[in-house]
Scaffold this motif. Structure first.
Motif, short mmCIF file in Angstrom:
data_model
loop_
_atom_site.label_atom_id
_atom_site.label_comp_id
_atom_site.label_asym_id
_atom_site.label_seq_id
_atom_site.Cartn_x
_atom_site.Cartn_y
_atom_site.Cartn_z
N VAL A 177 0.85 -1.20 0.00
CA VAL A 177 0.00 0.00 0.00
C VAL A 177 0.88 1.25 0.00
O VAL A 177 0.67 2.17 -0.78
CB VAL A 177 -0.96 0.01 1.22
N MET A 178 1.89 1.26 0.86
CA MET A 178 2.78 2.42 0.95
C MET A 178 3.54 2.62 -0.37
O MET A 178 3.70 3.76 -0.82
CB MET A 178 3.76 2.27 2.11
N VAL A 179 3.99 1.55 -0.99
CA VAL A 179 4.71 1.66 -2.27
C VAL A 179 3.84 2.36 -3.30
O VAL A 179 4.29 3.26 -4.01
CB VAL A 179 5.18 0.27 -2.77
N VAL A 180 2.58 1.96 -3.37
CA VAL A 180 1.66 2.59 -4.33
C VAL A 180 1.48 4.07 -3.99
O VAL A 180 1.51 4.93 -4.87
CB VAL A 180 0.30 1.86 -4.38
N LEU A 181 1.33 4.40 -2.71
CA LEU A 181 1.11 5.80 -2.32
C LEU A 181 2.37 6.64 -2.49
O LEU A 181 2.27 7.84 -2.76
CB LEU A 181 0.58 5.88 -0.89
N TRP A 182 3.54 6.06 -2.35
CA TRP A 182 4.77 6.80 -2.63
C TRP A 182 4.85 7.11 -4.12
O TRP A 182 5.39 8.13 -4.53
CB TRP A 182 6.01 6.02 -2.19
N ILE A 205 -9.53 4.76 -2.11
CA ILE A 205 -9.43 3.34 -1.73
C ILE A 205 -9.71 2.44 -2.94
O ILE A 205 -9.00 1.46 -3.16
CB ILE A 205 -10.42 3.01 -0.59
N LYS A 206 -10.72 2.79 -3.73
CA LYS A 206 -11.06 1.97 -4.91
C LYS A 206 -9.90 1.91 -5.90
O LYS A 206 -9.57 0.86 -6.43
CB LYS A 206 -12.30 2.54 -5.60
N ASP A 207 -9.27 3.07 -6.15
CA ASP A 207 -8.14 3.11 -7.08
C ASP A 207 -6.95 2.33 -6.54
O ASP A 207 -6.25 1.64 -7.28
CB ASP A 207 -7.73 4.56 -7.36
N GLN A 220 -4.62 -4.97 -7.36
CA GLN A 220 -5.38 -6.13 -7.83
C GLN A 220 -6.09 -6.85 -6.69
O GLN A 220 -6.05 -8.07 -6.56
CB GLN A 220 -4.48 -7.08 -8.63
N GLN A 221 -6.70 -6.04 -5.82
CA GLN A 221 -7.44 -6.54 -4.66
C GLN A 221 -8.83 -5.92 -4.66
O GLN A 221 -9.08 -4.97 -5.38
CB GLN A 221 -6.73 -6.13 -3.36
N ASP A 222 -9.70 -6.41 -3.80
CA ASP A 222 -10.98 -5.74 -3.64
C ASP A 222 -10.85 -4.71 -2.52
O ASP A 222 -9.99 -4.85 -1.64
CB ASP A 222 -12.11 -6.75 -3.36
N SER A 277 -10.63 -5.70 1.18
CA SER A 277 -9.35 -6.22 1.69
C SER A 277 -8.37 -5.08 2.00
O SER A 277 -7.52 -5.21 2.88
CB SER A 277 -8.69 -7.14 0.68
N ILE A 278 -8.50 -3.99 1.27
CA ILE A 278 -7.58 -2.87 1.41
C ILE A 278 -7.94 -1.98 2.59
O ILE A 278 -7.06 -1.47 3.29
CB ILE A 278 -7.56 -2.04 0.09
N THR A 279 -9.21 -1.80 2.85
CA THR A 279 -9.65 -0.87 3.90
C THR A 279 -9.03 -1.17 5.27
O THR A 279 -8.53 -0.25 5.91
CB THR A 279 -11.19 -0.83 3.96
#
Length: 142
Positions: A42-47, A54-56, A62-64, A67-69
């Motif tokens: 998650v952090m890698v994507v946000l960096w 959250i949807k993006d 490649q998760q729903d 699962s991410i929330t």
């Protein structure tokens, strides 16, 4: 009739066992940053791209979103990011890194260096493997 495939002939097993080893390699390095492997992703994507919803983020990983929330909530509790309502869509939350979340990026560079060293492969080999895995991923997504 052909003989059944042995375990080492199953591509799924090779991917699975390699993934387990890679995750175990990351585990102690990420523990120092108070991150689990999924939180690290998650952090890698946000960096790479801050301000995602959250949807993006879920789509990128490649998760729903369900699962991410929980991952995002734990990262917010650690003080690494802030969730705010998306002005364009009240149902969505936009994620912004805090100073602590941005500072963690430097430590992540050291994690990547340690992983690269442990893998002991050339950049060319890495690119070839990544291209093959990407190709397989795309084919399985059809």
């Amino acid at each position: 009739m052909t003989a059944p495939l042995v375990l080492d002939q199953h591509l799924c097993f090779k991917l699975y066992s390699t993934s387990l080893k890679m995750t175990q390699l990351y585990k102690p390095l990420l523990a120092e940053l108070r991150l689990t492997y999924p939180q690290y992703l998650v952090m890698v994507v946000l960096w790479e791209q801050e301000g995602l919803g959250i949807k993006d983020l879920a789509e990128r990983l490649q998760q729903d979103s369900g699962s991410i929330t929980p991952l995002v909530k734990r990262l917010e509790a650690e003080g690494y990011l802030v969730r705010a309502r998306d002005p364009k869509d009240e149902r969505n939350r936009v994620l912004t890194l805090t100073a602590a979340g941005n500072a963690l990026r430097e430590a992540a560079v050291r994690v990547n260096q340690a992983i690269g060293s442990a893998c002991a492969i050339s950049y060319q080999e890495l690119e070839q493997m990544a291209a093959g895995i990407d190709k397989l991923n795309q084919r399985l997504s059809r």
